[in-house]
Design a protein around this motif. Sequence first.
Motif, mmCIF file in Angstrom:
data_model
loop_
_atom_site.group_PDB
_atom_site.id
_atom_site.type_symbol
_atom_site.label_atom_id
_atom_site.label_comp_id
_atom_site.label_asym_id
_atom_site.label_seq_id
_atom_site.Cartn_x
_atom_site.Cartn_y
_atom_site.Cartn_z
ATOM 1 N N ARG A 132 94.836 6.365 54.187
ATOM 2 C CA ARG A 132 95.803 5.693 55.067
ATOM 3 C C ARG A 132 95.213 5.596 56.480
ATOM 4 N N GLU A 136 100.099 5.957 59.764
ATOM 5 C CA GLU A 136 100.749 6.184 58.467
ATOM 6 C C GLU A 136 100.558 7.614 57.992
ATOM 7 N N ARG A 139 103.072 9.722 60.029
ATOM 8 C CA ARG A 139 104.435 9.460 59.564
ATOM 9 C C ARG A 139 104.662 10.045 58.169
#
Length: 302
Positions: A132, A136, A139
Amino acid sequence: MRDFDLTTLRLFVSVCETGNIARAGEKASIVGSAISKRLAQLEDQVGTPLLVRRRHGVEPTPAGQTLLEHARGMLDGAARIERDMEAYVAGGRGQVRILASVSAMTESLADDVAAFLRQPRHRAIKVDLEERVSPEIVRGVREGHASLGVCWDAADVGALQSRPYRSDTLCVAVPRGHPLAGRRKLRFADTLPYEHVSLPVNSAVQVMLQRRAAALGRGVDHRVVVTNFEAALRVVRAGLAISIVPREVAEAGASAPAGLVLLPLEEPWARRHFILCFRDAPSLTPAAQALVEHLASLAPTP
Protein backbone atom coordinates in the motif's frame (compact mmCIF):
# COMPACT_ATOMS: atom_id res chain seq x y z
CA MET A 1 -28.86 -31.49 29.34
CA ARG A 2 -26.49 -29.31 31.30
CA ASP A 3 -22.88 -28.83 30.23
CA PHE A 4 -20.50 -31.54 31.35
CA ASP A 5 -17.92 -30.56 33.91
CA LEU A 6 -14.44 -31.47 32.63
CA THR A 7 -13.08 -32.13 36.13
CA THR A 8 -15.86 -34.63 36.80
CA LEU A 9 -15.29 -36.29 33.43
CA ARG A 10 -11.57 -36.51 34.15
CA LEU A 11 -12.29 -38.20 37.48
CA PHE A 12 -14.81 -40.53 35.82
CA VAL A 13 -12.18 -41.61 33.26
CA SER A 14 -9.63 -42.17 36.01
CA VAL A 15 -12.08 -44.29 38.01
CA CYS A 16 -12.85 -46.40 34.94
CA GLU A 17 -9.16 -46.86 34.12
CA THR A 18 -8.11 -47.75 37.67
CA GLY A 19 -11.29 -49.67 38.49
CA ASN A 20 -11.20 -48.18 41.94
CA ILE A 21 -12.49 -44.90 43.38
CA ALA A 22 -9.90 -44.81 46.17
CA ARG A 23 -6.97 -45.23 43.73
CA ALA A 24 -8.42 -42.56 41.42
CA GLY A 25 -8.65 -40.28 44.47
CA GLU A 26 -5.00 -40.88 45.31
CA LYS A 27 -3.95 -39.96 41.76
CA ALA A 28 -6.01 -36.77 41.83
CA SER A 29 -5.26 -35.93 45.48
CA ILE A 30 -9.00 -35.96 46.21
CA VAL A 31 -10.75 -38.01 48.89
CA GLY A 32 -12.84 -40.91 47.60
CA SER A 33 -16.07 -39.55 49.08
CA ALA A 34 -15.72 -36.35 47.02
CA ILE A 35 -15.29 -38.42 43.85
CA SER A 36 -18.28 -40.59 44.73
CA LYS A 37 -20.39 -37.45 45.16
CA ARG A 38 -19.31 -36.08 41.77
CA LEU A 39 -20.04 -39.42 40.07
CA ALA A 40 -23.49 -39.61 41.66
CA GLN A 41 -24.23 -36.10 40.34
CA LEU A 42 -23.00 -37.18 36.89
CA GLU A 43 -25.34 -40.17 36.90
CA ASP A 44 -28.22 -37.89 37.88
CA GLN A 45 -27.25 -35.57 35.02
CA VAL A 46 -27.28 -38.29 32.34
CA GLY A 47 -30.22 -40.12 33.90
CA THR A 48 -28.71 -43.60 33.97
CA PRO A 49 -26.20 -45.62 36.05
CA LEU A 50 -22.66 -45.33 34.78
CA LEU A 51 -20.78 -47.61 37.16
CA VAL A 52 -21.39 -51.03 38.67
CA ARG A 53 -19.98 -51.49 42.16
CA ARG A 54 -18.13 -54.79 42.51
CA ARG A 55 -16.54 -56.31 45.59
CA HIS A 56 -13.05 -55.15 44.65
CA GLY A 57 -13.87 -51.98 42.75
CA VAL A 58 -16.08 -50.61 39.99
CA GLU A 59 -16.53 -51.05 36.26
CA PRO A 60 -18.51 -49.04 33.72
CA THR A 61 -22.00 -50.06 32.66
CA PRO A 62 -22.74 -50.13 28.89
CA ALA A 63 -23.86 -46.50 29.22
CA GLY A 64 -20.70 -45.77 31.23
CA GLN A 65 -18.57 -47.34 28.51
CA THR A 66 -20.16 -45.08 25.91
CA LEU A 67 -19.64 -42.02 28.09
CA LEU A 68 -16.04 -43.11 28.71
CA GLU A 69 -15.28 -43.03 24.97
CA HIS A 70 -16.85 -39.60 24.58
CA ALA A 71 -15.19 -38.30 27.75
CA ARG A 72 -11.74 -39.31 26.48
CA GLY A 73 -12.42 -37.45 23.23
CA MET A 74 -13.61 -34.36 25.08
CA LEU A 75 -10.59 -34.37 27.38
CA ASP A 76 -8.23 -34.82 24.43
CA GLY A 77 -9.92 -31.87 22.71
CA ALA A 78 -9.62 -29.75 25.85
CA ALA A 79 -5.93 -30.61 26.09
CA ARG A 80 -5.41 -29.55 22.47
CA ILE A 81 -7.20 -26.26 23.15
CA GLU A 82 -4.96 -25.66 26.15
CA ARG A 83 -1.81 -26.40 24.13
CA ASP A 84 -2.93 -24.15 21.28
CA MET A 85 -3.78 -21.28 23.59
CA GLU A 86 -0.44 -21.64 25.36
CA ALA A 87 1.20 -21.44 21.93
CA TYR A 88 -0.65 -18.19 21.21
CA VAL A 89 0.46 -16.75 24.54
CA ALA A 90 4.03 -17.67 23.68
CA GLY A 91 3.72 -16.13 20.23
CA GLY A 92 3.96 -19.53 18.54
CA ARG A 93 0.67 -19.31 16.65
CA GLY A 94 -1.39 -16.60 15.09
CA GLN A 95 -1.88 -14.55 11.97
CA VAL A 96 -0.34 -11.15 11.36
CA ARG A 97 -1.40 -8.83 8.55
CA ILE A 98 1.16 -6.25 7.40
CA LEU A 99 0.60 -3.27 5.13
CA ALA A 100 3.90 -2.09 3.65
CA SER A 101 5.23 0.50 1.25
CA VAL A 102 6.58 -0.52 -2.14
CA SER A 103 10.11 0.33 -1.00
CA ALA A 104 9.93 -1.91 2.06
CA MET A 105 8.34 -4.74 0.10
CA THR A 106 10.88 -4.53 -2.73
CA GLU A 107 13.95 -4.23 -0.55
CA SER A 108 14.07 -6.41 2.53
CA LEU A 109 10.70 -6.96 4.22
CA ALA A 110 9.79 -10.21 2.47
CA ASP A 111 13.21 -11.71 3.28
CA ASP A 112 13.04 -10.51 6.88
CA VAL A 113 9.58 -12.01 7.38
CA ALA A 114 10.71 -15.28 5.77
CA ALA A 115 13.66 -15.46 8.18
CA PHE A 116 11.24 -14.94 11.09
CA LEU A 117 8.91 -17.71 9.87
CA ARG A 118 11.78 -20.17 9.40
CA GLN A 119 12.44 -20.16 13.13
CA PRO A 120 10.94 -23.36 14.61
CA ARG A 121 9.01 -21.54 17.32
CA HIS A 122 7.23 -19.44 14.67
CA ARG A 123 6.33 -22.36 12.41
CA ALA A 124 2.59 -22.00 13.03
CA ILE A 125 2.42 -18.23 12.50
CA LYS A 126 0.94 -16.96 9.24
CA VAL A 127 1.80 -13.54 7.81
CA ASP A 128 -0.16 -11.64 5.16
CA LEU A 129 1.83 -8.98 3.30
CA GLU A 130 0.02 -6.34 1.26
CA GLU A 131 1.55 -3.43 -0.63
CA ARG A 132 0.00 0.00 0.00
CA VAL A 133 1.02 3.65 -0.19
CA SER A 134 1.85 5.35 3.10
CA PRO A 135 -1.49 7.13 3.77
CA GLU A 136 -3.33 3.84 3.22
CA ILE A 137 -0.89 2.02 5.49
CA VAL A 138 -1.47 4.45 8.35
CA ARG A 139 -5.23 4.44 7.87
CA GLY A 140 -5.38 0.63 7.63
CA VAL A 141 -3.46 0.17 10.89
CA ARG A 142 -5.39 2.91 12.67
CA GLU A 143 -8.73 1.37 11.65
CA GLY A 144 -7.67 -2.14 12.64
CA HIS A 145 -7.46 -3.66 9.14
CA ALA A 146 -3.85 -4.68 9.82
CA SER A 147 -1.75 -5.28 12.91
CA LEU A 148 1.39 -3.70 11.56
CA GLY A 149 2.44 -1.09 9.00
CA VAL A 150 5.88 -0.60 7.48
CA CYS A 151 6.53 2.79 5.91
CA TRP A 152 8.97 5.66 5.60
CA ASP A 153 9.33 7.66 8.81
CA ALA A 154 8.37 10.81 6.87
CA ALA A 155 4.79 9.54 6.88
CA ASP A 156 2.41 11.17 9.35
CA VAL A 157 1.47 8.26 11.62
CA GLY A 158 -0.54 10.42 14.03
CA ALA A 159 -1.24 8.67 17.34
CA LEU A 160 0.17 5.32 16.19
CA GLN A 161 3.19 3.95 18.02
CA SER A 162 6.32 3.14 16.05
CA ARG A 163 9.64 1.33 16.19
CA PRO A 164 12.67 1.82 13.89
CA TYR A 165 13.19 -0.69 11.09
CA ARG A 166 15.69 -0.62 8.21
CA SER A 167 17.14 2.25 6.17
CA ASP A 168 17.90 2.80 2.50
CA THR A 169 19.53 5.42 0.27
CA LEU A 170 17.95 7.10 -2.72
CA CYS A 171 20.02 7.49 -5.87
CA VAL A 172 19.46 8.66 -9.42
CA ALA A 173 19.21 5.94 -12.08
CA VAL A 174 20.00 7.10 -15.61
CA PRO A 175 20.51 5.16 -18.84
CA ARG A 176 24.04 4.82 -20.18
CA GLY A 177 24.77 7.64 -22.58
CA HIS A 178 22.47 10.05 -20.77
CA PRO A 179 23.84 13.61 -20.30
CA LEU A 180 23.97 13.04 -16.52
CA ALA A 181 25.72 9.66 -16.76
CA GLY A 182 29.19 11.18 -16.56
CA ARG A 183 28.54 13.04 -13.30
CA ARG A 184 29.97 11.68 -10.05
CA LYS A 185 27.10 12.94 -7.93
CA LEU A 186 23.91 14.93 -8.33
CA ARG A 187 21.70 17.33 -6.49
CA PHE A 188 17.96 16.91 -6.91
CA ALA A 189 17.79 20.20 -8.83
CA ASP A 190 20.14 18.70 -11.45
CA THR A 191 17.50 16.09 -12.34
CA LEU A 192 14.58 18.46 -12.88
CA PRO A 193 15.41 19.49 -16.46
CA TYR A 194 14.96 15.83 -17.49
CA GLU A 195 11.91 13.59 -17.81
CA HIS A 196 11.31 11.21 -14.89
CA VAL A 197 9.68 7.84 -14.53
CA SER A 198 7.76 8.00 -11.27
CA LEU A 199 5.64 6.05 -8.83
CA PRO A 200 1.96 6.97 -8.25
CA VAL A 201 1.44 10.54 -7.10
CA ASN A 202 0.29 9.49 -3.61
CA SER A 203 3.34 7.33 -2.88
CA ALA A 204 5.63 8.63 -0.15
CA VAL A 205 8.61 9.11 -2.47
CA GLN A 206 6.59 10.95 -5.07
CA VAL A 207 4.92 13.26 -2.54
CA MET A 208 8.31 14.14 -1.13
CA LEU A 209 9.85 14.80 -4.56
CA GLN A 210 6.96 17.04 -5.56
CA ARG A 211 7.39 19.06 -2.38
CA ARG A 212 11.15 19.37 -2.87
CA ALA A 213 10.63 20.50 -6.46
CA ALA A 214 8.00 23.03 -5.40
CA ALA A 215 10.42 24.43 -2.81
CA LEU A 216 12.83 25.04 -5.69
CA GLY A 217 10.08 26.72 -7.70
CA ARG A 218 10.05 23.84 -10.16
CA GLY A 219 8.03 20.74 -10.98
CA VAL A 220 8.85 17.12 -11.75
CA ASP A 221 8.30 16.25 -15.42
CA HIS A 222 6.69 12.78 -15.36
CA ARG A 223 7.05 10.98 -18.66
CA VAL A 224 5.97 7.58 -17.31
CA VAL A 225 4.18 6.56 -14.09
CA VAL A 226 4.60 2.97 -12.89
CA THR A 227 3.54 1.07 -9.78
CA ASN A 228 6.91 -0.26 -8.56
CA PHE A 229 10.64 0.31 -8.73
CA GLU A 230 11.27 -2.76 -10.88
CA ALA A 231 9.13 -1.26 -13.63
CA ALA A 232 10.76 2.14 -13.17
CA LEU A 233 14.21 0.65 -13.71
CA ARG A 234 13.06 -1.16 -16.85
CA VAL A 235 11.83 2.16 -18.26
CA VAL A 236 15.14 3.82 -17.41
CA ARG A 237 17.06 0.95 -18.98
CA ALA A 238 15.00 1.45 -22.13
CA GLY A 239 16.30 5.03 -22.27
CA LEU A 240 12.94 6.75 -21.84
CA ALA A 241 13.56 8.69 -18.63
CA ILE A 242 15.54 8.89 -15.40
CA SER A 243 14.30 7.89 -11.96
CA ILE A 244 15.04 8.40 -8.28
CA VAL A 245 15.08 4.97 -6.66
CA PRO A 246 16.59 3.23 -3.62
CA ARG A 247 20.11 2.07 -4.41
CA GLU A 248 19.34 -1.18 -2.56
CA VAL A 249 16.61 -1.97 -5.09
CA ALA A 250 18.61 -0.96 -8.15
CA GLU A 251 21.58 -3.12 -7.16
CA ALA A 252 19.57 -6.23 -6.24
CA GLY A 253 18.66 -9.33 -8.23
CA ALA A 254 16.79 -8.81 -11.46
CA SER A 255 17.23 -5.06 -11.09
CA ALA A 256 21.03 -5.22 -11.24
CA PRO A 257 22.17 -2.09 -13.07
CA ALA A 258 22.97 -3.55 -16.51
CA GLY A 259 22.52 -0.64 -18.90
CA LEU A 260 22.10 1.75 -15.97
CA VAL A 261 24.26 4.27 -14.21
CA LEU A 262 23.49 4.84 -10.52
CA LEU A 263 24.53 8.24 -9.25
CA PRO A 264 24.63 9.32 -5.58
CA LEU A 265 21.96 11.85 -4.68
CA GLU A 266 23.62 14.52 -2.58
CA GLU A 267 20.66 15.50 -0.44
CA PRO A 268 20.19 15.20 3.34
CA TRP A 269 16.87 13.43 2.75
CA ALA A 270 18.36 10.79 0.43
CA ARG A 271 19.03 8.55 3.44
CA ARG A 272 15.62 7.20 4.44
CA HIS A 273 14.56 5.41 7.60
CA PHE A 274 11.63 3.02 7.79
CA ILE A 275 9.43 2.42 10.79
CA LEU A 276 7.07 -0.25 12.09
CA CYS A 277 3.79 1.37 13.13
CA PHE A 278 0.98 -0.15 15.20
CA ARG A 279 -1.87 1.06 17.36
CA ASP A 280 -0.28 0.22 20.72
CA ALA A 281 1.98 -2.54 21.95
CA PRO A 282 -0.43 -4.07 24.53
CA SER A 283 -3.09 -4.59 21.83
CA LEU A 284 -0.75 -6.63 19.61
CA THR A 285 -1.20 -10.38 19.62
CA PRO A 286 1.78 -12.41 20.86
CA ALA A 287 2.54 -13.37 17.24
CA ALA A 288 2.52 -9.72 16.14
CA GLN A 289 4.65 -8.72 19.13
CA ALA A 290 7.20 -11.39 18.25
CA LEU A 291 7.32 -10.19 14.63
CA VAL A 292 7.72 -6.55 15.69
CA GLU A 293 10.63 -7.47 17.95
CA HIS A 294 12.27 -9.45 15.14
CA LEU A 295 11.93 -6.65 12.59
CA ALA A 296 12.93 -3.93 15.04
CA SER A 297 16.11 -5.85 15.84
CA LEU A 298 17.19 -5.28 12.22
CA ALA A 299 17.24 -1.50 12.55
CA PRO A 300 20.70 0.03 11.95
CA THR A 301 22.63 1.08 15.01
CA PRO A 302 22.35 4.86 15.50
